[in-house]
Design an enzyme around this catalytic site. Structure first.
Site, PDB file in Angstrom:
ATOM      1  N   MET A 161     105.767  36.070  17.514  1.00  0.00           N
ATOM      2  CA  MET A 161     104.628  36.980  17.571  1.00  0.00           C
ATOM      3  C   MET A 161     103.397  36.181  18.002  1.00  0.00           C
ATOM      4  O   MET A 161     103.171  35.063  17.541  1.00  0.00           O
ATOM      5  CB  MET A 161     104.392  37.689  16.244  1.00  0.00           C
ATOM      6  CG  MET A 161     104.146  36.829  15.039  1.00  0.00           C
ATOM      7  SD  MET A 161     103.817  37.899  13.613  1.00  0.00           S
ATOM      8  CE  MET A 161     103.702  36.676  12.311  1.00  0.00           C
ATOM      9  N   ARG A 294     104.526  37.990   5.699  1.00  0.00           N
ATOM     10  CA  ARG A 294     103.765  37.588   4.517  1.00  0.00           C
ATOM     11  C   ARG A 294     104.672  37.480   3.290  1.00  0.00           C
ATOM     12  O   ARG A 294     104.501  36.568   2.480  1.00  0.00           O
ATOM     13  CB  ARG A 294     102.619  38.576   4.290  1.00  0.00           C
ATOM     14  CG  ARG A 294     101.504  38.381   5.289  1.00  0.00           C
ATOM     15  CD  ARG A 294     100.438  39.457   5.269  1.00  0.00           C
ATOM     16  NE  ARG A 294      99.356  39.090   6.178  1.00  0.00           N
ATOM     17  CZ  ARG A 294      98.345  39.880   6.491  1.00  0.00           C
ATOM     18  NH1 ARG A 294      98.269  41.105   5.978  1.00  0.00           N
ATOM     19  NH2 ARG A 294      97.403  39.469   7.323  1.00  0.00           N
ATOM     20  N   TYR A 434      98.868  30.151   7.091  1.00  0.00           N
ATOM     21  CA  TYR A 434      99.265  31.071   8.172  1.00  0.00           C
ATOM     22  C   TYR A 434      99.690  32.439   7.653  1.00  0.00           C
ATOM     23  O   TYR A 434      99.858  32.639   6.461  1.00  0.00           O
ATOM     24  CB  TYR A 434     100.291  30.447   9.103  1.00  0.00           C
ATOM     25  CG  TYR A 434     101.652  30.019   8.611  1.00  0.00           C
ATOM     26  CD1 TYR A 434     102.161  30.337   7.370  1.00  0.00           C
ATOM     27  CD2 TYR A 434     102.465  29.256   9.471  1.00  0.00           C
ATOM     28  CE1 TYR A 434     103.421  29.931   6.979  1.00  0.00           C
ATOM     29  CE2 TYR A 434     103.719  28.837   9.084  1.00  0.00           C
ATOM     30  CZ  TYR A 434     104.203  29.179   7.837  1.00  0.00           C
ATOM     31  OH  TYR A 434     105.457  28.775   7.461  1.00  0.00           O
ATOM     32  N   GLU A 435      99.817  33.371   8.587  1.00  0.00           N
ATOM     33  CA  GLU A 435     100.042  34.801   8.313  1.00  0.00           C
ATOM     34  C   GLU A 435      98.903  35.396   7.481  1.00  0.00           C
ATOM     35  O   GLU A 435      99.104  36.301   6.677  1.00  0.00           O
ATOM     36  CB  GLU A 435     101.387  35.035   7.618  1.00  0.00           C
ATOM     37  CG  GLU A 435     102.586  34.453   8.332  1.00  0.00           C
ATOM     38  CD  GLU A 435     102.706  34.887   9.777  1.00  0.00           C
ATOM     39  OE1 GLU A 435     102.090  35.906  10.156  1.00  0.00           O
ATOM     40  OE2 GLU A 435     103.396  34.215  10.549  1.00  0.00           O
ATOM     41  N   GLY A 436      97.698  34.902   7.715  1.00  0.00           N
ATOM     42  CA  GLY A 436      96.535  35.342   6.960  1.00  0.00           C
ATOM     43  C   GLY A 436      96.278  34.389   5.816  1.00  0.00           C
ATOM     44  O   GLY A 436      97.088  34.293   4.888  1.00  0.00           O
TER      45      GLY A 436
END
Length: 593
Positions: A161, A294, A434-436
């Site tokens: 992604m 997440r 990562y991933e927020g």
């Protein structure tokens, strides 16, 4: 050299004694009897222990290299990837229509923990592919699914992604990548993406990139973002590979950890892309992938803690230093193993109590995902949506902390590469980012998830805890005092924090947001407290039934008592911080820092 032993026994306890999966009433779970899950987990354990774990130190040392536009993965990775793929491990919970095995996501979660503990950087290659598979499966056209999914399920093709750009990360409304429509219905994708895990590598025949971009003339901000399939090699109508697309890896990031995973700068120079779903609706499709990612990152956090704890425990039993203050444990030797010392015990108990509680929490979350998807259960969907930022944020913060505690157990040896603990620390650190980032997770939890659907999901959580306590009150005085009373107190702290936000956040949003990180941790502690109370109850039932494995169940109860007595009271500190409001946080002008 670090080692890894898959925790099959503990996973079986969580699946069958805690979650009672075969009786859970979720479609597909009726087939998950003890023998079936044992067979799956034991085979996965062999692969994790004997193939993946030995590659982890070497993969960290060697890393990935970029040569003439081609990324070479560490020695042995491709052969191991072939074994994982040929064993069907990449297809566990995928749709049988596209070659998957159709098993529940919970089974994939358990296997994923093993593979991640054994070799986190390696497992990311198939993990990213699985996320891209899910996004196409949920939002792609029938033709797109037929073209891409079978080979992504088998991991003959990889997936990624592509969100972040050099000038923007969380605020995706600022992206500059453009998608220009063509007469044939395709788009020309131009732009640069950074920090793309598995963006280029040598283990698959093709890589299917999912790329966020803006179509000229669309709405401003996130409302103008669309999602595109941009394959490394274009795919012909018969499924064969065609021309190389106009995209390339422009460089590899030099990172603190996960060296065995290729983190790429990806350049798109008029590459051919195919729109997924509707134009300007790309964020909805991307969040299908992001939410799975997440939850998966939360698993990564505690899985690194789990393998670090195993190695710390082995060291503590073997390393001799000092004497037991209550009397020599090994009087014939010059010193006792350091595990006799109370502070080392505290360190190890913190690790053990977190890892086992986190495993239960993650597996419960996976079962909620299965219930939501397989039973179309809106309540389960709402609850897992609420818990996702907690799973990601709390389990990665505490997972990293656990790797540091494990490293500390080894003293100076933990600071050297020889023992492997410093790699677990470095690899775990990315999970908080990562991933927020975890700060973003906390803001999402307080700013969006708490109030979703009028707050009914958090109220349902409170009611679930209340009903559990009421149903089991009076089991006996000891259980009430050691498990139910601490859980009740922690839940009240969580409710008080939510009430503070309601009373003050509307007037000044900073009053809520300044306490969001503490709230995420407070919530996480309550979730682990609930898991430990349930596990203690299950272990007591097993002991009462006389089914054997007495030592395991007694240890489980003792570990739960530790968490409730030594970790769960942290909710009081988090509540005090929250109720201090925004004033102490926002007191300084920017120039005063």
């Amino acid at each position: 050299m670090p080692s890894y032993t898959a925790p099959v026994r503990d996973m079986q306890f969580v699946l069958h004694d805690l979650l009672d999966v075969s009786q859970a009433g979720i479609p597909g779970y009726e087939d998950l009897d003890r023998d079936t899950t044992a067979a799956i987990l034991e085979e996965a354990a062999k692969l994790a222990e004997n193939v993946l774990a030995p590659l982890n130190p070497a993969g960290d040392e060697q890393g990935c290299t970029l040569e003439n536009g081609v990324v070479r993965t560490p020695d042995g990775f491709k052969e191991a990837f072939d074994q994982v793929r040929e064993g069907g491990w990449t297809a566990l919970d995928c749709d049988p229509e596209y070659g998957g095995q159709g098993l529940p996501y919970l089974v994939s979660t358990a296997v994923g923990e093993m593979f991640t503990s054994a070799n986190m950087a390696f497992n990311m290659y198939q993990g990213l592919t699985h996320g891209a598979y899910n996004a196409i499966h949920a939002h792609g056209s029938p033709e797109q699914k037929a073209m891409y999914l079978p080979k992504m399920v088998s991991c003959e093709w990889g997936g990624t992604m592509n969100l972040t750009e050099p000038h923007c990360g969380t605020d995706l409304g600022l992206i500059k990548t453009r998608a220009v429509p063509q007469d044939d219905g395709t788009y020309r994708i131009t732009g640069q993406k950074i920090w793309i895990s598995a963006g280029e590598h040598d283990m698959v025949d093709n890589i299917i990139h999912l790329v966020l971009a803006k179509i000229p003339g669309g709405p401003e901000g996130v409302k103008g973002i669309s999602l595109f399939i941009v394959p490394k090699f274009l795919v012909n109508e018969d499924g064969s590979l065609g021309d190389r697309n106009a995209l390339s890896c422009g460089g590899l990031e030099r990172k603190m950890g996960i060296h065995g995973n290729a983190t790429c700068v990806m350049n798109y120079d008029g590459a051919t892309g195919f729109l997924i779903g509707e134009a300007h609706k790309g964020m909805r499709a991307m969040f299908t992938m992001m939410n799975e990612a997440r939850v998966g990152v939360g698993l990564q956090g505690y899985a690194q803690g789990a393998v670090a704890y195993q190695n710390a425990l082995a060291f503590a039993k073997d390393r001799v230093q000092g004497r037991d203050v209550t009397g020599a444990a090994n009087p014939d030797d010059p010193a006792d193993p350091i595990i006799v010392h109370p502070d080392v015990r505290r360190n190890l108990m913190d690790q053990k109590a977190f890892v086992e509680g986190a495993r239960a929490f993650a597996f419960w979350g996976a079962s909620l995902i299965d219930r939501a998807h397989r039973s179309q259960d809106a309540a389960a969907e709402g609850l897992i949506s609420l818990l996702t930022p907690v799973i990601k944020g709390f389990l990665t913060d505490k997972g990293f902390e656990t790797t540091v505690l494990a490293q500390q157990t080894l003293g100076g040896s933990g600071f050297t590469r020889e023992w492997g603990l410093e790699q677990f620390v470095r690899d775990a650190r990315i999970t908080m980012i990562y991933e927020g980032t975890n700060g973003v997770q906390a803001l999402d939890l307080v700013g969006r998830k708490l109030g979703a659907d009028g707050g009914k999901h958090v109220m349902a959580f409170f009611e679930m805890v209340k009903e559990f306590i009421a149903a089991n009150k009076g089991t006996d005085a000891e259980f009430d005092a050691q498990f139910l009373d601490p859980l009740r107190a922690a839940s009240k702290d969580l409710q008080a924090a939510g009430m503070f936000f309601m009373q003050n956040g509307m007037k000044n949003p900073n009053e809520a947001l300044a306490g969001s990180y503490d709230f995420m941790h407070l919530f996480g502690h309550v979730c682990l407290g609930l898991m430990w109370a349930r596990m203690a109850l299950a272990a007591r039932a097993a002991l009462a039934a006389g089914g054997g494995d007495t030592a395991f169940h007694e240890t489980k109860i003792a570990t739960g008592r530790y968490y409730m007595a030594r970790q769960l009271p942290a909710t009081r500190t988090h509540l005090a911080r929250i109720e201090s409001g925004a004033g102490p946080v926002m007191a300084l002008d920017a120039e005063a820092f």
